[in-house]
Design a protein around this motif. Sequence first.
Motif, PDB file in Angstrom:
ATOM      1  N   TYR A   1       0.822  -1.215   0.000  1.00  0.00           N
ATOM      2  CA  TYR A   1       0.000   0.000   0.000  1.00  0.00           C
ATOM      3  C   TYR A   1       0.857   1.266   0.000  1.00  0.00           C
ATOM      4  O   TYR A   1       2.043   1.226   0.328  1.00  0.00           O
ATOM      5  CB  TYR A   1      -0.890   0.023   1.254  1.00  0.00           C
ATOM      6  N   LEU A   2       0.223   2.379  -0.354  1.00  0.00           N
ATOM      7  CA  LEU A   2       0.861   3.698  -0.211  1.00  0.00           C
ATOM      8  C   LEU A   2      -0.135   4.614   0.497  1.00  0.00           C
ATOM      9  O   LEU A   2      -1.349   4.497   0.280  1.00  0.00           O
ATOM     10  CB  LEU A   2       1.180   4.309  -1.579  1.00  0.00           C
ATOM     11  N   ARG A   3       0.391   5.541   1.299  1.00  0.00           N
ATOM     12  CA  ARG A   3      -0.510   6.512   1.937  1.00  0.00           C
ATOM     13  C   ARG A   3      -0.377   7.872   1.269  1.00  0.00           C
ATOM     14  O   ARG A   3       0.729   8.364   1.066  1.00  0.00           O
ATOM     15  CB  ARG A   3      -0.210   6.665   3.420  1.00  0.00           C
ATOM     16  N   PHE A   4      -1.523   8.429   0.901  1.00  0.00           N
ATOM     17  CA  PHE A   4      -1.569   9.766   0.297  1.00  0.00           C
ATOM     18  C   PHE A   4      -2.365  10.689   1.211  1.00  0.00           C
ATOM     19  O   PHE A   4      -3.494  10.361   1.581  1.00  0.00           O
ATOM     20  CB  PHE A   4      -2.267   9.717  -1.066  1.00  0.00           C
ATOM     21  N   SER A   5      -1.796  11.831   1.552  1.00  0.00           N
ATOM     22  CA  SER A   5      -2.553  12.816   2.325  1.00  0.00           C
ATOM     23  C   SER A   5      -3.259  13.755   1.339  1.00  0.00           C
ATOM     24  O   SER A   5      -2.652  14.202   0.364  1.00  0.00           O
ATOM     25  CB  SER A   5      -1.597  13.624   3.200  1.00  0.00           C
ATOM     26  N   TYR A   6      -4.536  14.026   1.599  1.00  0.00           N
ATOM     27  CA  TYR A   6      -5.226  15.001   0.735  1.00  0.00           C
ATOM     28  C   TYR A   6      -5.444  16.328   1.460  1.00  0.00           C
ATOM     29  O   TYR A   6      -6.308  17.125   1.072  1.00  0.00           O
ATOM     30  CB  TYR A   6      -6.533  14.432   0.151  1.00  0.00           C
ATOM     31  N   ALA A   7      -4.638  16.580   2.494  1.00  0.00           N
ATOM     32  CA  ALA A   7      -4.729  17.873   3.188  1.00  0.00           C
ATOM     33  C   ALA A   7      -3.923  18.925   2.423  1.00  0.00           C
ATOM     34  O   ALA A   7      -3.058  19.606   2.974  1.00  0.00           O
ATOM     35  CB  ALA A   7      -4.223  17.723   4.621  1.00  0.00           C
ATOM     36  N   VAL A   8      -4.191  18.996   1.137  1.00  0.00           N
ATOM     37  CA  VAL A   8      -3.543  19.984   0.270  1.00  0.00           C
ATOM     38  C   VAL A   8      -4.640  20.576  -0.609  1.00  0.00           C
ATOM     39  O   VAL A   8      -5.746  20.018  -0.677  1.00  0.00           O
ATOM     40  CB  VAL A   8      -2.473  19.327  -0.640  1.00  0.00           C
ATOM     41  N   GLU A   9      -4.312  21.650  -1.336  1.00  0.00           N
ATOM     42  CA  GLU A   9      -5.343  22.240  -2.209  1.00  0.00           C
ATOM     43  C   GLU A   9      -5.797  21.214  -3.243  1.00  0.00           C
ATOM     44  O   GLU A   9      -4.982  20.421  -3.733  1.00  0.00           O
ATOM     45  CB  GLU A   9      -4.771  23.469  -2.909  1.00  0.00           C
ATOM     46  N   GLU A  10      -7.082  21.309  -3.602  1.00  0.00           N
ATOM     47  CA  GLU A  10      -7.656  20.324  -4.533  1.00  0.00           C
ATOM     48  C   GLU A  10      -6.852  20.210  -5.835  1.00  0.00           C
ATOM     49  O   GLU A  10      -6.628  19.122  -6.340  1.00  0.00           O
ATOM     50  CB  GLU A  10      -9.106  20.694  -4.893  1.00  0.00           C
ATOM     51  N   GLU A  11      -6.405  21.363  -6.343  1.00  0.00           N
ATOM     52  CA  GLU A  11      -5.679  21.340  -7.626  1.00  0.00           C
ATOM     53  C   GLU A  11      -4.358  20.592  -7.474  1.00  0.00           C
ATOM     54  O   GLU A  11      -3.900  19.938  -8.410  1.00  0.00           O
ATOM     55  CB  GLU A  11      -5.344  22.757  -8.135  1.00  0.00           C
ATOM     56  N   VAL A  12      -3.743  20.736  -6.327  1.00  0.00           N
ATOM     57  CA  VAL A  12      -2.455  20.064  -6.104  1.00  0.00           C
ATOM     58  C   VAL A  12      -2.669  18.546  -6.070  1.00  0.00           C
ATOM     59  O   VAL A  12      -1.938  17.790  -6.715  1.00  0.00           O
ATOM     60  CB  VAL A  12      -1.810  20.552  -4.769  1.00  0.00           C
ATOM     61  N   PHE A  13      -3.717  18.114  -5.363  1.00  0.00           N
ATOM     62  CA  PHE A  13      -3.992  16.684  -5.298  1.00  0.00           C
ATOM     63  C   PHE A  13      -4.326  16.160  -6.703  1.00  0.00           C
ATOM     64  O   PHE A  13      -3.822  15.118  -7.124  1.00  0.00           O
ATOM     65  CB  PHE A  13      -5.137  16.384  -4.327  1.00  0.00           C
TER      66      PHE A  13
END
Length: 395
Positions: free
Chosen positions: A368-380
Amino acid sequence: MKLSKRIQKVSESATLAAAQKAKDLKKQGVDVISLTVGESDFPTPEYIDQAAIASIKDHTADHYTAVNGILELRQTIADSYGNHSDHYYTADQVYVGSGVKTVLFNLFQVLLNPGDEVILPVPYWVSFAEQIKMAEGSPVFVQGKEEDGFKLTKEDLDKVYSEKTRAIVLNSPSNPTGMVYSKDELEEIGEWAVEKDVVIIADEIYKRLVYNGREEVSFSDLSSEIREQTIIVDGVSKTYAMTGWRIGYALGNKEVMKALAKYASQANGNPAAVSQYAAIAAYKEEADEVEKMVQSFERRSNEAYQLMKTIPGFYLATKPEGAFYLFPDVSEAAKMTGYESVDEFSLALIEEAHVVSVPGSSFGLADYLRFSYAVEEEVFAEGMKRIKDFIESKL
Ligand code: GLU
């Protein structure tokens, strides 16, 4: 210089290492997208800043405080549980330390004897296992069903329980999966722990970050027997965008709180005074912007989930309901693109797609990999596009 055997046995925190890697690449001029560390990208709300500034200007924050936190803060935290007529906790059931990581470290130090076992649900936050080992305890890993968000049942716990079981760590909403236990599910675990006399260490740092109508649940809302069996840890970091201020706390049994204060009196000293005044304001004067941040994470969570589902070879068995992470099984994507392991695949994502995530191996699941989405929508979205393009270019 020669280092101790103790430190040689400790692995570095993978979340912090990945975040640092992304920062280093940025410094070298690489246009990198960091979906690594779990921290809010919002600034700390203005009302909190103002309280901190006032405490600096009038010199209330200049000196040492009580080692377990100033009384007003401990009282404020205690009062935030239960309702106005029935508070569940008193100020002497609260210990405040320099962030939840320090609080947990100290907690394992005061609870565990060498060889004590601590049940750790897989996948787990990277520092739990290391901190248990640093206290000479043994993490005992147990994994629930993936289609149930890896959540544990009483039967799972029975399989790993032994005479040496001292505690169980429960982190809901979960880092790294974002899954959330319901009240009934927590109750089942709570009753099991009471029956077996196993301490529940409930890491509730993401408690407020639940989405799409999901109920906010805390061990403190269960029966008084379960409450007495539980030490809750929480803090201001995630909800109030205050990761840098380092304020976390433990809540529960008075003897344990006293032991934590004794330990901290030799190991840590008090948490920064200015941060404690900021934390008092965070809880006491909560402004609308806090709820707006939660709503924004909800939006991001839904969008991030939809985007991730479009990536070839990425698999999410369930939709996350809280925190700010996605934790897909990417073994198929690694295979499709010719990599031997997900760790190698994740390195290629960094080097070729310039997207940094955290390898699942440090959370106990190597596929697995962990991705944080606590960034601006465009960046994600740009991160997901790069990964998709990278995979498609290899097919
Ligand atoms: N808990 C956050 C994370 O998992 C912050 C970094 C850390 O302390 O691990 O990303």
